[in-house]
Motif scaffolding. Sequence first.
Motif: not given
Ligand SMILES: NC(=O)c1ccc[n+]([C@@H]2O[C@H](COP(=O)([O-])OP(=O)(O)OC[C@H]3O[C@@H](n4cnc5c(N)ncnc54)[C@H](OP(=O)(O)O)[C@@H]3O)[C@@H](O)[C@H]2O)c1
Length: 271
Positions: A9, A11-12, A14, A34, A56-57, A83, A148, A152, A181, A183, A190
Motif C-alpha cells: 500500500g 502508493s498513498r 501511511l 496495486r 494487490d495483496i 500496511n 472495519y 482489524k 490519520l 490520509t 479509499s
Molecule cells: N487513516 C486512518 O485514520 C487510519 C487509522 C488506523 C489505521 N489505518 C490503517 O492504515 C493503513 C493505511 O491506510 P491509509 O490511512 O494510508 O489509507 P489510504 O491513504 O487510503 O491508503 C491505502 C493504501 O492501501 C492500498 N490498498 C488498498 N487495497 C489494496 C489491495 N487490495 N492491495 C494492495 N494495496 C491496497 C491503497 O492502494 P491504491 O492506491 O491502489 O488504492 C493505498 O496505497 C490501512 O491498513 C488502514 O486500515 C488508517
Amino acid sequence: MARVWLVTGASRGLGRAITRTALDAGETVVATGRSADAVRDGLEGYHDRLHALALDITDAEAARAVASETVKRFGSIDVLVNNAGYAELGFFETFTDAAIRRQFEVNVFGTMNVARAVAPHMRRRRSGLIVTISSVSGLVSNSGGSVYSASKFAVEGWMEGFAEELAPFGVRSLLVEPGMLRTDFMDRKSASFGGIDIPDYAEAVAQYRSFVEGANGNQPNDPKLLAARIVALASQVETPARLLFGNDATQWAGAKIDKLREEIAQSADLG
Ligand SMILES: NC(=O)c1ccc[n+]([C@@H]2O[C@H](COP(=O)([O-])OP(=O)(O)OC[C@H]3O[C@@H](n4cnc5c(N)ncnc54)[C@H](OP(=O)(O)O)[C@@H]3O)[C@@H](O)[C@H]2O)c1
C-alpha cells in the motif's frame, strides 16, 4: 548497514510516508501497490534503493512472487510493513455480504497472504521484523465501525498469536494501532459506504456520514510523524509488541481497558 524493507500500500497515505521516511534514512525499499507506476510517481531520485512492484495483496501468488523477487534481488527482507487496507464505513445491516467479505479479503486474508509469503524467509534467516498496521479500531469498536473493526480485530487476534509463534526464530512483530490519520482513508477514493437503505437507521447513518465528511482531511494525526516513529523503532534491537499512535487512540484504548476491567470485576462478583 542499510536494510531491506518491503512495504504494501505504498502508493498513498501511511505506506507512502513509511516508504519515503525509510528511503530518506538510507534504507532500501521494495515498495508495492496495486499500480507500480502510482508507487513510483513522486519518488524519483532514490535510484536503485527504491524498487516499485505491483502487488494487490488479495493475490497470494503475486505476494509470493514479490517476496521471492525481493530476496533474489537484495538478498533479504529485514522489515515487512503490512500496511495496505481500507474501510467499509457504516452500519452493519447496510452492507451486502459481498462488501463485508471484500473487507476481510483485503484487510485480513490479504495481510495474511503477504505475511505467509515473507515469514519463511525471515524464519530461515532467524531475523526480521513484521510491522502490521492495524488500528485503534482493532481494539475498540463503535457504531459505524463494526465491519472495519471486525477486520482489524481479526488482524489483532491473528498477529498477537503469530508473533508468539515466530519469536523463537528471532522474528519480531510490531502491531501498530493508529488513531485517525490525515490520509485518503475516509475519502471515497479509499473508503466504501454501506448502500442498503434501512429506514430505522436513516438518521444515525446520516449523522455518521456527516461525521465522516467533517473528519475527512481534518484528522488529528500526521502520517509522517507515525512513519518516523516506525522507522526509528525498526532500528532498535528490542521493539515493543504494540505502538498506539495519537491521543485519540490512547484515550479510546484506555477507556476500553477501564470498561473491560469494570466488566471483569462485575463478572467476578457474580461468581
Ligand atoms: N487513516 C486512518 O485514520 C487510519 C487509522 C488506523 C489505521 N489505518 C490503517 O492504515 C493503513 C493505511 O491506510 P491509509 O490511512 O494510508 O489509507 P489510504 O491513504 O487510503 O491508503 C491505502 C493504501 O492501501 C492500498 N490498498 C488498498 N487495497 C489494496 C489491495 N487490495 N492491495 C494492495 N494495496 C491496497 C491503497 O492502494 P491504491 O492506491 O491502489 O488504492 C493505498 O496505497 C490501512 O491498513 C488502514 O486500515 C488508517
